[in-house]
Design a protein around this motif. Structure first.
Motif, PDB file in Angstrom:
ATOM      1  N   ALA A 623       1.032 -18.857   7.160  1.00  0.00           N
ATOM      2  CA  ALA A 623       0.524 -18.198   8.354  1.00  0.00           C
ATOM      3  C   ALA A 623       1.604 -17.381   9.033  1.00  0.00           C
ATOM      4  O   ALA A 623       1.371 -16.240   9.479  1.00  0.00           O
ATOM      5  N   GLU A 624       2.784 -17.947   9.130  1.00  0.00           N
ATOM      6  CA  GLU A 624       3.885 -17.224   9.764  1.00  0.00           C
ATOM      7  C   GLU A 624       4.247 -15.987   8.937  1.00  0.00           C
ATOM      8  O   GLU A 624       4.563 -14.911   9.489  1.00  0.00           O
ATOM      9  N   ARG A 625       4.184 -16.089   7.638  1.00  0.00           N
ATOM     10  CA  ARG A 625       4.509 -14.934   6.781  1.00  0.00           C
ATOM     11  C   ARG A 625       3.457 -13.843   6.941  1.00  0.00           C
ATOM     12  O   ARG A 625       3.773 -12.647   7.053  1.00  0.00           O
ATOM     13  N   VAL A 626       2.224 -14.232   6.995  1.00  0.00           N
ATOM     14  CA  VAL A 626       1.136 -13.249   7.134  1.00  0.00           C
ATOM     15  C   VAL A 626       1.196 -12.577   8.499  1.00  0.00           C
ATOM     16  O   VAL A 626       1.032 -11.362   8.635  1.00  0.00           O
ATOM     17  N   LEU A 627       1.463 -13.401   9.506  1.00  0.00           N
ATOM     18  CA  LEU A 627       1.501 -12.852  10.849  1.00  0.00           C
ATOM     19  C   LEU A 627       2.706 -11.954  11.083  1.00  0.00           C
ATOM     20  O   LEU A 627       2.667 -11.025  11.912  1.00  0.00           O
ATOM     21  N   GLN A 628       3.749 -12.167  10.324  1.00  0.00           N
ATOM     22  CA  GLN A 628       4.956 -11.369  10.516  1.00  0.00           C
ATOM     23  C   GLN A 628       4.921 -10.060   9.675  1.00  0.00           C
ATOM     24  O   GLN A 628       5.639  -9.100   9.974  1.00  0.00           O
ATOM     25  N   GLN A 629       4.126 -10.005   8.622  1.00  0.00           N
ATOM     26  CA  GLN A 629       4.082  -8.817   7.755  1.00  0.00           C
ATOM     27  C   GLN A 629       3.248  -7.719   8.415  1.00  0.00           C
ATOM     28  O   GLN A 629       2.259  -7.990   9.080  1.00  0.00           O
ATOM     29  N   VAL A 630       3.693  -6.492   8.180  1.00  0.00           N
ATOM     30  CA  VAL A 630       2.959  -5.338   8.732  1.00  0.00           C
ATOM     31  C   VAL A 630       1.724  -5.046   7.887  1.00  0.00           C
ATOM     32  O   VAL A 630       0.624  -4.846   8.401  1.00  0.00           O
TER      33      VAL A 630
END
Length: 751
Positions: A623-630
């Motif tokens: 979730a953190e990776r998805v939320l941080q990716q543009v």
């Protein structure tokens, strides 16, 4: 002075009748006045003659030479009796009678006396006889020489005179006889002292007590002197004499009493010295006899009694019996020791006033007596000390034997205490009993050494006796040594058994300790399980927190693993100790199943916790990776969404233990809070998905599609919201059911 021809005691009844008496009065020629009081009763001429014979034997020849004046009182008698008495005087005392005064009654004999005139018969009678009235008797005799019967003032007590006369005659007779006896005794003692070999045991004793006779003589002499003094006083001045004195010098020879007293005192003094010497010799002989009696008994029967008492007994009761027998022997000796003390005092008294020859003899007797008595007393004391030491030894032996029996009984009894504290108490009691036995054995050694030393002292004087049996002393020594050796062996055996019992009891203490620690490990593991289920609920709000919680969980599991391993080791040690102690009835076998059951529950719970944390970590990381990716791919969003839904599904599931029971982590509120955190992340993911879809609609400029997509998305969001609401309600119902099951299960376990 003429001797007495008869004694008053021989005619005492006649003299008491007062047929005639010498009043002590004198006529004008200093002749004695003899009074014959006649009465109306018939007077016995024989008794009167005997009375006159006795009275006329009293005066001295000098007094008799002066003649008698006889007063015949016929006032209360008949004329013929008076005549007979007057005529009888001619035969009794014709030469001594100077004048006979017949006292006639007033006007009674005037007619009867005409035919017989005494004055005409003077030549034939040998004395003058006159008839005179009582009131005219003073013409011939002074009133002071007449008794009150004739109007005179002279006192006369016939009973007193008779008593004093008896005393005088008794003294004269006793003193004369005693004087002869003392003279014979003293002369015989002198002859016996010349011949020293002649025994004086048969020495004569006087018939009368010299002291009594002398006292009687002194009293008599004092009475005579007092009477004479009173009489001489009463003779002057024409005054009446204050007292009658018939025992004056003319009647009772005072010099005779004095001479008898002087002679008697002289012979009695010699006799006293003779008795003193005789008593001293007899006392010496008696002391010598008693000394030899004491010496012979102590050296004979006394020593034989001690010779027969050499043993010390083989028990306390036997020692008490010997002590009682010794007390009887001491009682017999005490009687002779009392005689020794008395003899010693007598010898000391004689030594202070004895002569040189007697002192040497007495000192020799005293030394012999003291040596024998002290020797015998020393033997008695030594024997008493031996018996006391033997009694103490046997008493200590009996006490120690009882202590050993008690210790042995404790060692032979089965050890089945309920807990370690009881074993510690038994072990302490065992150690105390062993210390008591050691102290008793030490005391026995001391008492045994003492009794052996005392017996050595007894043997020293026993060997001096020729017939003393040495075998008994050797038997006594061997008995004491055997008893001490036996007690040493018994004590050593008990010590060995105590060592074994001590090891066994220490192993039992260790066994109980292992069991207690194993139970403690079970409790600790149960507490860890309880903490895991109740407090380890949160999964973290991000990946970092979840990773940290995962690390802590691993450490928590390691602690539980160590606790389980520790409990297993303790239970293995318990098994080994039970096998060593052969304790097949121990109740510690249920601890291992409990430990395994709790451990299995813990491992299931820990694995579930581990898996949930790993799921949460994967979810947060994605979730953190998805939320941080543009630029995000839809597949990535779907993957995160799928991971979150999987985690939510996992949180709603209970933990199923190996026994089939179920358990949830924490409370429903805790689970709801965790679920809410996951849903918030999923909402963020859905928002990210909406943003991507909006961007795509803008790019395609397809309003319809965009509108449809928006509508579809909103509808989808509404559906998701409704599903989440339903899911929350379902989770709450499951949690409540789970709590009810847990309460029921706990109640069942408590029962």
């Amino acid at each position: 002075m003429s001797g007495v021809t008869m004694e008053a005691s021989s005619i005492l009844p006649i003299l008491k009748k007062k047929l005639a008496f010498l009043s002590g009065g004198k006529d004008r020629r200093s002749g004695l006045i003899l009074t014959i009081p006649l009465n109306s009763d018939q007077t016995s001429m024989e008794e009167l003659s005997a009375t006159l014979d006795y009275l006329l034997s009293i005066p001295s020849d000098k007094c008799k030479a002066r003649g008698f004046t006889v007063i015949v009182d016929g006032r209360r008698s008949q004329w013929n009796i008076v005549k007979t008495v007057v005529l009888m005087l001619q035969n009794v005392i014709p030469a001594e009678v100077s004048l006979v005064c017949v006292v006639k009654p007033d006007e009674f004999w005037d007619k009867k006396v005409t035919h017989f005139c005494f004055w005409k018969e003077k030549d034939r009678l040998g004395f003058e006889v006159i008839l005179v009235s009582a009131n005219k008797l003073t013409r011939y005799i002074e009133p002071c020489q007449l008794t009150d019967d004739f109007g005179g003032s002279l006192d006369y007590d016939h009973s007193d005179w008779l008593n004093k006369r008896l005393v005088f005659e008794k003294f004269t007779m006793e003193s004369t006889s005693l004087l002869d006896e003392l003279t014979i005794i003293n002369d015989s003692e002198k002859s016996a002292s010349v011949d020293k070999d002649k025994s004086t045991d048969g020495a004569l004793l006087p018939s009368f007590d010299p002291e009594t006779v002398l006292q009687t003589g002194h009293e008599l002499l004092s009475e005579l002197q007092q009477r004479r003094f009173n009489g001489s006083e009463g003779g002057g001045g024409g005054q009446a004499a204050p007292a009658w004195c018939p025992m004056e010098e003319e009647l009772l020879a005072q010099p005779q009493v004095t001479k008898l007293l002087d002679s008697l005192r002289e012979q009695y003094t010699k006799y006293q010295e003779l008795c003193r010497q005789r008593n001293k010799r007899a006392q010496l002989d008696e002391i010598h006899t008693k000394v030899m009696q004491v010496v012979n008994w102590l050296q004979g029967p006394g020593s034989e009694l001690l010779k027969t008492q050499q043993t010390i007994g083989d028990s306390m009761r036997a020692a008490q019996a010997l002590q009682q027998k010794h007390e009887e022997i001491e009682s017999q000796h005490s009687e002779w020791f009392a005689v020794y003390v008395e003899l010693n005092q007598q010898i000391a008294a004689l030594l202070s006033a004895g002569e040189e020859e007697e002192v040497v003899e007495l000192k020799a007797l005293q030394q012999q007596l003291s040596d024998v008595c002290y020797s015998q007393a020393s033997q008695l004391e030594t024997r008493q000390n031996v018996l006391q030491a033997a009694h103490a030894f046997h008493s200590t032996t009996q006490e120690l034997s009882q202590q050993l029996d008690g210790l042995l009984g404790m060692l032979c009894a089965d050890v089945s205490p309920a807990d370690g504290a009881s074993i510690q108490q038994n072990l302490k009691l065992l150690e105390e009993k062993l210390q008591t036995v050691e102290a008793g054995l030490s005391s026995l050694r001391q008492k045994g050494t003492l009794v052996l030393e005392q017996m050595c002292g007894q043997a020293s004087w026993a060997l001096e006796e020729a017939e003393s049996p040495p075998g008994e002393q050797q038997d006594n020594v061997q008995h004491v040594q055997a008893v001490m050796e036996e007690m040493e062996l018994r004590k050593q055996r008990c010590e060995d058994m105590v060592d074994v019992r001590r090891l066994k009891m220490l192993q039992m203490v260790q066994l109980f300790k292992c069991e207690e620690d194993a139970l403690q490990a079970v409790e600790w593991l149960g507490e860890l399980l309880d903490a895991l289920l109740k407090t380890h609920v949160r999964l973290g709000d991000d990946s970092q927190e979840t990773r940290t919680m995962l690390d802590k969980h691993k450490k928590f599991v390691d602690v539980a693993q160590s606790t389980y391993d520790y409990g297993r080791q303790l239970l293995q040690a318990t098994v080994v100790l039970c096998q060593s102690l052969r304790c097949t009835t121990r109740s510690s076998g249920d601890t291992l199943p409990r430990l395994n059951r709790v451990w299995k529950q813990f491992t299931v719970s820990a694995d579930e916790r581990q898996q949930r944390l790993e799921l949460a970590l994967n979810f947060h990381t994605a979730a953190e990776r998805v939320l941080q990716q543009v630029r995000v791919e839809v597949e990535s969003l779907d993957e995160v969404d799928s991971s979150g839904r999987t985690l939510l599904d996992r949180l709603t599931l209970p933990i199923i233990f190996p026994d089939g029971s179920e358990q949830f982590f924490g409370s429903p509120s805790d689970t709801a809070a965790t679920v809410e955190g996951v849903r918030e992340r999923l909402l963020l993911i859905e928002e990210r998905r909406l943003q991507l879809q909006e961007a795509r609609l803008l790019n395609n400029e397809d309003e319809e599609q965009e509108q449809e997509a928006v509508n579809g998305l909103e509808g989808r969001l509404d559906v998701i919201g409704e599903e989440l609401s339903e899911k929350e309600e379902q989770d709450e119902e499951e949690k409540e059911a789970e709590h009810q099951d847990e309460d029921s299960e706990r109640a069942t376990q408590d029962r």
